[in-house]
Write a protein that holds these residues in place. Structure first.
Motif, short mmCIF file in Angstrom:
data_model
loop_
_atom_site.label_atom_id
_atom_site.label_comp_id
_atom_site.label_asym_id
_atom_site.label_seq_id
_atom_site.Cartn_x
_atom_site.Cartn_y
_atom_site.Cartn_z
N VAL A 188 -34.88 9.55 -9.64
CA VAL A 188 -35.57 10.58 -8.88
C VAL A 188 -35.01 11.94 -9.28
O VAL A 188 -33.83 12.04 -9.66
CB VAL A 188 -35.41 10.34 -7.36
N GLY A 189 -35.85 12.96 -9.26
CA GLY A 189 -35.39 14.32 -9.52
C GLY A 189 -34.94 14.97 -8.22
O GLY A 189 -35.63 14.89 -7.20
N VAL A 190 -33.77 15.61 -8.25
CA VAL A 190 -33.25 16.28 -7.05
C VAL A 190 -32.77 17.67 -7.40
O VAL A 190 -32.38 17.94 -8.54
CB VAL A 190 -32.09 15.48 -6.41
N ARG A 191 -32.79 18.55 -6.42
CA ARG A 191 -32.23 19.88 -6.63
C ARG A 191 -31.93 20.57 -5.31
O ARG A 191 -32.51 20.22 -4.27
CB ARG A 191 -33.14 20.72 -7.50
N ILE A 192 -30.98 21.51 -5.36
CA ILE A 192 -30.62 22.35 -4.22
C ILE A 192 -30.84 23.79 -4.64
O ILE A 192 -30.07 24.35 -5.42
CB ILE A 192 -29.15 22.13 -3.80
N PRO A 193 -31.92 24.42 -4.18
CA PRO A 193 -32.23 25.78 -4.63
C PRO A 193 -31.36 26.83 -3.97
O PRO A 193 -30.83 26.64 -2.88
CB PRO A 193 -33.70 25.95 -4.22
N ASP A 194 -31.23 27.96 -4.64
CA ASP A 194 -30.46 29.10 -4.13
C ASP A 194 -31.43 30.20 -3.74
O ASP A 194 -31.60 31.19 -4.45
CB ASP A 194 -29.47 29.58 -5.19
N HIS A 195 -32.11 30.01 -2.62
CA HIS A 195 -33.09 30.98 -2.13
C HIS A 195 -33.09 30.91 -0.61
O HIS A 195 -33.29 29.83 -0.04
CB HIS A 195 -34.48 30.66 -2.69
N PRO A 196 -32.86 32.03 0.08
CA PRO A 196 -32.72 32.00 1.54
C PRO A 196 -33.91 31.40 2.28
O PRO A 196 -33.73 30.72 3.29
CB PRO A 196 -32.53 33.48 1.90
N VAL A 197 -35.12 31.64 1.79
CA VAL A 197 -36.30 31.17 2.50
C VAL A 197 -36.41 29.66 2.44
O VAL A 197 -36.60 28.99 3.47
CB VAL A 197 -37.58 31.85 1.95
N VAL A 198 -36.30 29.09 1.25
CA VAL A 198 -36.42 27.63 1.16
C VAL A 198 -35.21 26.94 1.79
O VAL A 198 -35.35 25.86 2.39
CB VAL A 198 -36.64 27.18 -0.30
N ARG A 199 -34.04 27.57 1.73
CA ARG A 199 -32.88 26.98 2.41
C ARG A 199 -33.11 26.91 3.92
O ARG A 199 -32.81 25.92 4.58
CB ARG A 199 -31.61 27.79 2.10
N ALA A 200 -33.67 27.98 4.49
CA ALA A 200 -33.99 28.00 5.92
C ALA A 200 -35.05 26.95 6.25
O ALA A 200 -34.96 26.25 7.27
CB ALA A 200 -34.47 29.38 6.34
#
Length: 207
Positions: A119-131
């Motif tokens: 599976v593809g996974v990721r943790i983005p560095d963007h305040p909106v998607v993190r919220a």
């Protein structure tokens, strides 16, 4: 008609984020910003949302989706990482990287690579998607918002709203968020294989 949420790029309004999360929980499909452009996303338990993404993007059933996660606590539920892979992923997150890794049994079969069980996974560095992810409490099943025939992903929230008004349920707009897709690294076989060079610095994964 899609709902349009204009949110602050650094300090997103909690009420608007909560409204977008409710749309996800109700089986909706959203377009939202990340640190590597806009994405289409739905809840993991929403097979209709997955099918809608495939139709919108003109893709077949072999498309490899990404689980976009808030943090390592979420990611660890769905990805099997040995110590070496864990350190490599940890040192490059949050950021514009997608990692293809062996999946845990928590991942629905329809979301797995049919042969490799990855599976593809990721943790983005963007305040909106993190919220958005923190409020949702689980990963979002996602795919880059690149329309059939287009050479580049869509980047303007209002243009996305106008073009996809009748095929998505909400658009979250926080201004420009870049064009370049994630750098993709495949750890399926226990070592790093660079699949795509994108926004993330690939040097640590080059042979």
């Amino acid at each position: 008609m899609a709902k349009y949420f204009d949110v602050h790029p650094v300090d997103p309004q909690a009420r608007r984020i909560a409204q977008a999360v409710q749309i996800l929980r109700d089986g909706g499909l959203i377009a939202y910003p990340t640190d590597s452009g806009f994405a289409l996303g739905c809840s993991l338990d929403n097979p209709d949302g997955r099918s809608r993404i495939l139709r919108i993007r003109g893709l077949d059933d072999r498309h490899h989706f990404t689980l976009v996660c808030a943090d390592f606590a979420q990611l660890g539920q769905f990805a099997q990482l040995d110590n070496t892979v864990f350190r490599a992923v940890k040192s490059h997150t949050p950021g514009p990287y997608t990692f293809i890794v062996p999946a845990t049994k928590q991942v629905p079969r329809r979301l797995l690579h049919p042969k490799k069980r990855t599976v593809g996974v990721r943790i983005p560095d963007h305040p909106v998607v993190r919220a958005l992810l923190q409020a949702h409490g689980e990963p979002i099943l996602s795919s880059t918002l690149l329309m059939p025939g287009d050479e580049e992903p869509m980047t303007d929230g209002w243009a996305i709203k106008e073009r996809l008004d009748h095929v998505v349920d909400a658009v979250i707009d926080s201004g420009e968020c870049g064009l370049e897709p994630t750098t993709v690294v495949d750890f399926s076989d226990g070592y790093a294989e660079l699949i795509r060079v994108g926004a993330g610095d690939p040097s640590a994964f080059e042979a």
